[in-house]
Scaffold this motif. Structure first.
Motif: not given
Length: 946
Positions: A67-77, A136-137, A142-153
């Protein structure tokens, strides 16, 4: 006749209740619930007990991966409860600044659950959502990437069966949701419907008690919606220390609550209550609630904001790595902190902040809940208050006392006795015959008046505030639709429903000068009793079944009520003039976002050494929860402090963000000149030091406004890799430059201070008062120093530049055009830097750019400055301030190996070069009157050596 008799008996009952509250000695713990007396806390703790006792425990909640979907820059299920087969909605948003938001709610509730906490708590301009991506692994991950200033990943890893969410920074887990499987959402149902299968298999008596009706002492809570609690466990792998969740009179580094050394036996409770003379070392609820927690270790800081305004309990357990549940490995032996968050109602709506530093976490948090208000300049100076100054004559005598004894002061306060029968917005004209004249006389000296205005409104048809609110239908209601009638200072009272937009609009108008009779621009406001305090209510507060605008029960929004009231008052005071001015409104109740409106204090403390000691960790916790403008009643509200205790409290208070001397109506008068010499001089010296440092404090408040960082900071905030600072609570930093360790024990003559080293090893510190240098080895060092009765152990960090105003005035208003002294404390490399921020101190013109902001730098024997504000409107403000100059530069730690100082050369902005006078003694150089304006940039002061 019957009605009059009934009202008379009720009035007498109110008087008895009031005096019972006034005369009680110490908190009556039996008046307030423990977890065992709270059904929803018991039920969720039972789930935790079962999970801990069973090796086969598994959470029944699974994410339906398909049921996981992406809409309006949000992941929902959807999340499925495998025991009841019901569905929950699940949504994830990732914001641009390294913040993730996770929301869990019923899919099809029989009635809506309360989600409006966001309306009162979050700012409208949240950071933008990042583009949502799902990697999706497998069907279970499932993995959702995040961008955090000051960290590599950084990434969020969602495990489906059972549901678990890991947050990873540089492939290391820093926070996990539902690791122990304690997620719970009690789904709404009708009373006659069969109960859904519960997550817990505990006995019926253990789980069912208190679901539909619960009795505490003489009060019964009918709970018309039945059980509706939400809960979730949050694990901080690799973190031994967690902080925040104020307000509690407990340790700064939070203790365990379910076993462990020196642990609390009950969870930390967040439920705004009037708990006067509160106990220390106790997780009991107090006046404010901020469900925000920070975890810190030498490598990283993370934050969690549990956005729920209902009654909340938080358990804390600490384990070693081998005892923990986490699947990931850490470097070396580490501890893990496991927390369990339990709220009575609402939805699960949590924000995860990934730092990576403590300052980053605070910046991320205020990007959600709002920047701290920039206070009016007078409000960070000294305040004098008691319950109550008795008359205009009394106010005049106190005001004259400060002048007669050359003691600076900016504000005098009036408590409830200044009103006509505890009717707010009124005056007792017999005692205060000309309030405007009184205010104008204070204003002529640059001083202000603060009057108290509480949320309870006396039920009196002849009282215009009550009549208007009743006729406009603005009061909180009982379940049967009548105006709620409770007891507080005026006797029979009702409470404005500030969640109603019409009530807020009406309230704001009440502060206009033609409505609040005899008020002037010199008058500011104190919001007390706004938890709300109800003398004849359960736990001395409003019953949970009372009804607010929109039909919502008080139980779902209790903790935010006082903040909504505070916000409405702050706006009212700021817009009462044609040109809006910054308001000063002090509030006792608070919640996440209160920092947008003004100052708070720690409530009705006691004149004891224990309460003096406890003020430091309490204020550190509140500051770390995003509310930098905070203080404690100096001297203690209840009881009579010894002169030694009062002086030591002044010495601590002058380095805390909000300084107010305050006392109970039954205490002896304690204005600082009443104790005779040498005590008067000692009190004066303490307050004069606060006034000297007002430019530094004001600069720190600007930094707090811009970045959310506290003014009064825990040691680890400035030394995040030094583990010896992580649990320090009896010393603190004021900004980045000053280390303060107040004397908090009777008869103390020796003080131990821990001086941390810098990130590169060595660190130089200077005794702030003697300016003597202390050089540390490669690691931090504990030193001992003798402390006389007049001594305040304060150390200036090498590498800092602090701006002061050293001329003594009777109020901060008299200092506006005074010259500055720069204290330049060199580090081991001979460098230093610091900032100075100035604006007009009262309007909002700074938002348009009307301010001066300098960054001073000392390097290679040169002091230079950079103006950080180049807005055109800044020139208008600069033209007003152009005559304000730097009259002295004090340079500490000058190296003798530079040779002999031959002269000090000033290069002014016009290209003129001249020699400045100076005096040198050992490693201190004092440059006298370099003839530099504070508004100018592009100048330098240079030390020339032979």
């Amino acid at each position: 006749m019957v009605t009059r008799l009934r009202d008379g008996w009720m009035f007498l009952l109110g008087i008895v209740l009031c005096f019972a509250i006034l005369k009680v000695e110490g908190v009556k713990r039996e008046d307030f619930k423990a977890c065992a007396q709270s059904g929803f806390c018991r039920r969720n703790r039972a789930i935790a007990d079962e999970a801990a006792s069973s090796s086969s425990w598994t959470s029944p909640f699974e994410l339906v991966s398909k049921t996981l979907t992406v809409k309006d820059n949000a992941v929902s299920g959807y999340i499925k409860n495998t025991k009841s087969s019901s569905l929950l909605t699940f949504e994830v948003q990732v914001l641009q600044n390294g913040v993730a938001r996770i929301r869990i709610n019923e899919n099809e509730p029989i009635k809506p659950r309360y989600e409006q906490t966001a309306e009162w708590t979050l700012v409208s301009n949240l950071p933008a959502k990042t583009e949502a991506k799902i990697i999706k692994k497998s069907d279970n991950e499932a993995v959702i990437p995040m961008q955090v200033p000051g960290v590599e990943s950084a990434s969020m890893v969602i495990h489906a069966k059972p549901l678990r969410i890991d947050f990873l920074v540089n492939d290391t887990p820093v926070l996990t949701l539902n690791e122990r499987g304690l997620l719970n959402l009690e789904e709404l149902r009708r009373k006659d419907e069969p109960k859904l299968v519960d997550q817990s298999d505990s006995s019926e008596s253990k789980v069912e008690t208190g679901e539909w009706e619960e009795t505490f002492k003489t009060w019964t809570d009918p709970k018309p919606n039945g059980p509706e609690s939400v809960a979730l466990d949050v694990t901080f792998p690799g973190f031994s220390h967690v902080y925040g969740i104020p307000e509690h009179a407990s340790t700064f580094s939070l203790k365990e609550t379910r076993g462990g050394e020196n642990a609390h036996s009950d969870p930390y409770r967040l439920y705004n209550l009037d708990v006067f003379e509160y106990e220390t070392d106790n997780p009991m609820a107090l006046y404010g609630s901020v469900p925000f927690m920070v975890a810190h270790n030498p490598e990283h800081s993370v934050g969690l904001f549990w956005m729920n305004a209902a009654e909340t309990w938080i358990d804390i357990v600490k384990t070693t790595e081998t005892e923990g549940f986490h699947l990931f490995k850490h470097k070396g032996k580490t501890s893990t902190t496991q927390t369990h968050w339990i709220s009575e109602a609402g939805i699960i709506d949590v924000f995860v902040m990934l730092g990576p530093t403590p300052k980053d976490v605070l910046k991320q948090y205020i990007s959600l809940t709002g920047a701290p208000a920039m206070p009016p300049a007078f409000s960070i100076a000294a305040h004098q208050c008691r319950w109550n100054y008795l008359s205009s004559k009394d106010v005049a005598m106190v005001d004259a006392g400060f002048d007669e004894h050359d003691i600076p002061n900016d504000v005098i306060w009036l408590d409830i006795e200044h009103t006509d029968g505890k009717k707010y917005f009124t005056w007792d004209y017999a005692k205060f015959p000309d309030p405007e004249k009184m205010q104008n006389e204070l204003a002529a000296k640059g001083r202000k008046l603060v009057t108290i205005i509480d949320p309870h409104i006396k039920r009196d048809d002849g009282y215009y505030i009550y009549k208007e609110a009743r006729d406009a239908n603005l009061f909180i209601k009982t379940p049967d639709g009548n105006d709620y009638d409770g007891w507080c200072w005026p006797g029979s009272s009702s409470w404005i429903d500030y969640t109603n937009p019409l009530a807020r609009e009406w309230w704001i108008k009440k502060f206009k000068f033609d409505d609040y009779k005899s008020s002037t621009p010199a008058l500011h406001v104190w919001n007390d009793m706004n938890e709300p305090s109800v003398f004849n209510g359960p736990e001395i507060t409003a019953p949970k079944e009372m009804i607010h605008h929109g039909g919502w029960e008080h139980r779902v929004l209790h903790n935010v009520y006082g903040q909504i009231y505070h916000g409405a008052t702050a706006k009212a005071v700021s817009v009462r003039e044609e040109t809006p001015k910054r308001s000063f409104v002090l509030s006792r109740a608070f919640f996440a976002g209160t920092q947008r409106y003004g100052a708070i204090w720690t409530g009705d403390n006691t004149a004891s050494w224990e309460h003096l000691r406890n003020s430091n960790p309490m204020l550190l916790s509140i500051g770390l929860a995003g509310i930098p403008f905070n203080g404690a009643d100096v001297g203690g509200f209840f009881g009579n402090p010894s002169t030694e205790l009062l002086l030591r409290w002044y010495q601590a208070g002058i380095f805390q963000p909000f300084f107010r001397a305050h006392a109970h109506i039954d205490t002896k008068r304690r204005e600082p000149w009443l104790f005779g010499e040498p005590w008067t001089t000692r009190f004066r010296n303490a307050l004069v030091e606060r006034y000297k440092l007002l430019p530094y404090f004001y600069t720190l408040f600007h930094e707090a406004h811009a970045l959310g960082v506290p003014v009064m900071r825990p040691m680890f905030f400035e030394f995040p890799q030094d583990e010896r600072t992580f649990a320090l609570e009896d010393q603190f930093m004021v900004g980045p430059a000053l280390l303060v360790k107040p004397v908090v024990n009777e008869g103390q003559t020796v003080q131990s201070i821990y001086l941390p080293s810098g990130p590169n090893g060595s660190q130089i510190w200077y005794d702030y008062f003697t300016q003597k240098k202390v050089t540390l080895p490669s690691s931090g060092q504990e030193i001992k120093t003798t402390v006389g009765i007049e001594d305040i152990p304060v150390y200036l960090r090498g590498g800092s530049i602090v701006a002061r105003r050293d001329r003594q005035r009777r109020s901060s208003y008299g200092m506006v055009y005074d010259p500055f002294t720069l204290i330049v404390a060199l580090d081991e490399e001979g460098n230093a830097e610091g900032e100075l921020y100035l604006d007009d101190g009262e309007t909002f013109d700074y938002e348009k750019g009307a301010y001066i902001h300098h960054r001073f730098t000392f390097k290679n024997n040169r002091l230079t400055t950079q103006l950080l504000n180049t807005e055109p409107i800044a020139e208008d403000y600069a033209s007003v301030m152009h005559k304000v100059r730097i009259e002295r530069v004090v340079i500490l730690g000058s190296k003798q190996d530079n040779g002999k100082l031959s002269k000090v050369v000033v290069h002014d902005p016009k290209g003129v070069t001249f020699d400045a006078g100076y005096k040198i003694s050992k490693s201190k150089i004092v440059v006298r009157d370099p003839k530099l304006s504070i508004v100018e940039s592009q100048w330098r002061l240079e030390l020339k050596y032979q």
